[in-house]
Write a protein that holds these residues in place. Structure first.
Motif, PDB file in Angstrom:
ATOM      1  N   MET A 127       0.846  -1.161   0.000  1.00  0.00           N
ATOM      2  CA  MET A 127       0.000   0.000   0.000  1.00  0.00           C
ATOM      3  C   MET A 127       0.904   1.241   0.000  1.00  0.00           C
ATOM      4  SD  MET A 127      -3.031   1.032   2.739  1.00  0.00           S
ATOM      5  CE  MET A 127      -3.608  -0.593   2.995  1.00  0.00           C
ATOM      6  N   ASP A 128       0.696   2.112  -1.001  1.00  0.00           N
ATOM      7  CA  ASP A 128       1.517   3.324  -1.063  1.00  0.00           C
ATOM      8  C   ASP A 128       0.919   4.429  -0.188  1.00  0.00           C
ATOM      9  OD1 ASP A 128      -0.552   4.548  -2.433  1.00  0.00           O
ATOM     10  OD2 ASP A 128       0.484   4.694  -4.342  1.00  0.00           O
ATOM     11  N   SER A 129       1.602   5.543  -0.130  1.00  0.00           N
ATOM     12  CA  SER A 129       1.208   6.642   0.762  1.00  0.00           C
ATOM     13  C   SER A 129      -0.188   7.178   0.451  1.00  0.00           C
ATOM     14  CB  SER A 129       2.217   7.787   0.666  1.00  0.00           C
ATOM     15  OG  SER A 129       3.489   7.345   1.054  1.00  0.00           O
ATOM     16  N   ASN A 130      -0.505   7.339  -0.825  1.00  0.00           N
ATOM     17  CA  ASN A 130      -1.828   7.865  -1.185  1.00  0.00           C
ATOM     18  C   ASN A 130      -2.946   6.902  -0.781  1.00  0.00           C
ATOM     19  OD1 ASN A 130      -1.402  10.460  -2.328  1.00  0.00           O
ATOM     20  ND2 ASN A 130      -0.489   9.486  -4.114  1.00  0.00           N
ATOM     21  N   GLU A 131      -2.679   5.612  -0.908  1.00  0.00           N
ATOM     22  CA  GLU A 131      -3.686   4.628  -0.497  1.00  0.00           C
ATOM     23  C   GLU A 131      -3.901   4.662   1.014  1.00  0.00           C
ATOM     24  OE1 GLU A 131      -1.893   1.130  -2.109  1.00  0.00           O
ATOM     25  OE2 GLU A 131      -2.952   1.286  -4.019  1.00  0.00           O
ATOM     26  N   LYS A 132      -2.818   4.864   1.758  1.00  0.00           N
ATOM     27  CA  LYS A 132      -2.934   4.949   3.218  1.00  0.00           C
ATOM     28  C   LYS A 132      -3.720   6.192   3.633  1.00  0.00           C
ATOM     29  CE  LYS A 132       1.277   2.364   4.149  1.00  0.00           C
ATOM     30  NZ  LYS A 132       2.641   2.397   4.662  1.00  0.00           N
ATOM     31  N   VAL A 133      -3.502   7.294   2.944  1.00  0.00           N
ATOM     32  CA  VAL A 133      -4.245   8.519   3.248  1.00  0.00           C
ATOM     33  C   VAL A 133      -5.727   8.311   2.919  1.00  0.00           C
ATOM     34  CG1 VAL A 133      -4.556  10.947   2.631  1.00  0.00           C
ATOM     35  CG2 VAL A 133      -2.264  10.049   3.015  1.00  0.00           C
ATOM     36  N   ALA A 134      -6.000   7.660   1.799  1.00  0.00           N
ATOM     37  CA  ALA A 134      -7.400   7.382   1.438  1.00  0.00           C
ATOM     38  C   ALA A 134      -8.056   6.489   2.488  1.00  0.00           C
ATOM     39  CB  ALA A 134      -7.462   6.730   0.059  1.00  0.00           C
ATOM     40  N   TYR A 135      -7.308   5.529   3.020  1.00  0.00           N
ATOM     41  CA  TYR A 135      -7.828   4.656   4.081  1.00  0.00           C
ATOM     42  C   TYR A 135      -8.167   5.486   5.325  1.00  0.00           C
ATOM     43  CZ  TYR A 135      -7.885   0.995   7.657  1.00  0.00           C
ATOM     44  OH  TYR A 135      -8.247   0.171   8.700  1.00  0.00           O
ATOM     45  N   LEU A 136      -7.270   6.421   5.688  1.00  0.00           N
ATOM     46  CA  LEU A 136      -7.536   7.283   6.842  1.00  0.00           C
ATOM     47  C   LEU A 136      -8.785   8.146   6.619  1.00  0.00           C
ATOM     48  CD1 LEU A 136      -3.954   8.535   7.827  1.00  0.00           C
ATOM     49  CD2 LEU A 136      -5.415   6.947   9.098  1.00  0.00           C
ATOM     50  N   LYS A 137      -8.941   8.655   5.392  1.00  0.00           N
ATOM     51  CA  LYS A 137     -10.146   9.443   5.092  1.00  0.00           C
ATOM     52  C   LYS A 137     -11.396   8.581   5.260  1.00  0.00           C
ATOM     53  CE  LYS A 137      -8.240  12.915   1.991  1.00  0.00           C
ATOM     54  NZ  LYS A 137      -8.218  13.491   0.642  1.00  0.00           N
ATOM     55  N   GLY A 138     -11.318   7.336   4.827  1.00  0.00           N
ATOM     56  CA  GLY A 138     -12.446   6.419   4.982  1.00  0.00           C
ATOM     57  C   GLY A 138     -12.766   6.151   6.436  1.00  0.00           C
ATOM     58  N   LEU A 139     -11.701   5.962   7.229  1.00  0.00           N
ATOM     59  CA  LEU A 139     -11.919   5.766   8.665  1.00  0.00           C
ATOM     60  C   LEU A 139     -12.576   6.992   9.281  1.00  0.00           C
ATOM     61  CD1 LEU A 139      -8.645   4.019   9.921  1.00  0.00           C
ATOM     62  CD2 LEU A 139     -10.928   3.021   9.730  1.00  0.00           C
ATOM     63  N   MET A 140     -12.119   8.169   8.879  1.00  0.00           N
ATOM     64  CA  MET A 140     -12.660   9.416   9.410  1.00  0.00           C
ATOM     65  C   MET A 140     -14.146   9.543   9.057  1.00  0.00           C
ATOM     66  SD  MET A 140     -11.779  12.194  11.008  1.00  0.00           S
ATOM     67  CE  MET A 140     -12.534  13.760  11.281  1.00  0.00           C
ATOM     68  N   ASP A 141     -14.456   9.212   7.790  1.00  0.00           N
ATOM     69  CA  ASP A 141     -15.864   9.269   7.375  1.00  0.00           C
ATOM     70  C   ASP A 141     -16.696   8.233   8.129  1.00  0.00           C
ATOM     71  OD1 ASP A 141     -15.284  11.311   5.626  1.00  0.00           O
ATOM     72  OD2 ASP A 141     -15.085   9.989   3.881  1.00  0.00           O
ATOM     73  N   GLY A 142     -16.093   7.079   8.413  1.00  0.00           N
ATOM     74  CA  GLY A 142     -16.799   6.018   9.133  1.00  0.00           C
ATOM     75  C   GLY A 142     -17.103   6.382  10.573  1.00  0.00           C
ATOM     76  N   LEU A 143     -16.329   7.288  11.127  1.00  0.00           N
ATOM     77  CA  LEU A 143     -16.575   7.718  12.512  1.00  0.00           C
ATOM     78  C   LEU A 143     -17.815   8.602  12.621  1.00  0.00           C
ATOM     79  CD1 LEU A 143     -12.960   8.569  13.739  1.00  0.00           C
ATOM     80  CD2 LEU A 143     -14.358   6.618  14.396  1.00  0.00           C
ATOM     81  N   LYS A 144     -18.242   9.140  11.508  1.00  0.00           N
ATOM     82  CA  LYS A 144     -19.427  10.002  11.447  1.00  0.00           C
ATOM     83  C   LYS A 144     -19.376  11.105  12.503  1.00  0.00           C
ATOM     84  CE  LYS A 144     -22.203   6.466   9.417  1.00  0.00           C
ATOM     85  NZ  LYS A 144     -23.380   5.676   9.390  1.00  0.00           N
ATOM     86  N   MET A 145     -18.207  11.762  12.508  1.00  0.00           N
ATOM     87  CA  MET A 145     -18.032  12.874  13.449  1.00  0.00           C
ATOM     88  C   MET A 145     -18.723  14.120  12.905  1.00  0.00           C
ATOM     89  SD  MET A 145     -14.083  12.345  14.602  1.00  0.00           S
ATOM     90  CE  MET A 145     -14.162  13.303  16.074  1.00  0.00           C
ATOM     91  N   ASN A 146     -19.152  14.945  13.800  1.00  0.00           N
ATOM     92  CA  ASN A 146     -19.770  16.206  13.436  1.00  0.00           C
ATOM     93  C   ASN A 146     -18.696  17.110  12.823  1.00  0.00           C
ATOM     94  OD1 ASN A 146     -21.177  18.582  13.228  1.00  0.00           O
ATOM     95  ND2 ASN A 146     -21.683  18.728  15.404  1.00  0.00           N
ATOM     96  N   ASP A 147     -18.919  17.603  11.620  1.00  0.00           N
ATOM     97  CA  ASP A 147     -17.926  18.434  10.925  1.00  0.00           C
ATOM     98  C   ASP A 147     -17.669  19.752  11.639  1.00  0.00           C
ATOM     99  OD1 ASP A 147     -17.408  16.602   8.949  1.00  0.00           O
ATOM    100  OD2 ASP A 147     -18.904  17.410   7.564  1.00  0.00           O
ATOM    101  N   ASN A 148     -18.539  20.148  12.522  1.00  0.00           N
ATOM    102  CA  ASN A 148     -18.346  21.386  13.277  1.00  0.00           C
ATOM    103  C   ASN A 148     -17.533  21.154  14.549  1.00  0.00           C
ATOM    104  OD1 ASN A 148     -19.819  22.861  11.415  1.00  0.00           O
ATOM    105  ND2 ASN A 148     -21.761  22.415  12.430  1.00  0.00           N
TER     106      ASN A 148
END
Length: 138
Positions: free
Chosen positions: A1-22
């Protein structure tokens, strides 16, 4: 897994947390992930540039090797018997005008073939006297 794929994975995890954007923590995490994405893009670009540069250096090295072979192949043979303790003298070939370095032993032997043009160069010291040698030194 290259760096961009790891960043995309982190973005997915962040979206999965369903945190309030505010939420302040969510803002910080998104900013950190964005910066990591920028770093990953920069690393990919540098990696491509490095690969291109490495290819160019390899080509230059091959070209230089060919030039060195052409330039030094003949000369390498001349230095196989090089003796650091011997004295060497420059002799000019009367036919082609090239300067040739010869050892004292070659001078004593009486001759050598010019490596450039094949002219037989002969050295005759029979007419030299001690007086003529001393006159040349002064």
């Amino acid at each position: 897994m290259d760096s961009n794929e790891k960043v995309a994975y982190l973005k997915g995890l962040m979206d999965g947390l369903k945190m309030n954007d505010n939420d302040d923590v969510a803002k910080v995490l998104r900013a950190v992930i964005d910066v990591l994405g920028d770093f990953a893009d920069d690393i990919d670009e540098l990696s491509e540039l490095y690969d291109d540069l490495a290819d160019q250096v390899d080509e230059i090295d091959q070209d230089l090797s060919i030039v060195e072979d052409d330039l030094y192949d003949e000369d390498d043979e001349d230095f196989d018997d090089f003796d650091e303790d011997s004295e060497y003298y420059e002799v000019v070939c009367p036919k082609c005008g090239d300067e040739i370095c010869v050892s004292e032993d070659v001078l004593i032997e009486g001759g050598v073939e010019c490596p450039s043009c094949g002219e037989n160069l002969e050295f005759d010291f029979s007419t030299l006297t001690a007086d003529s040698i001393n006159d040349e030194d002064e």
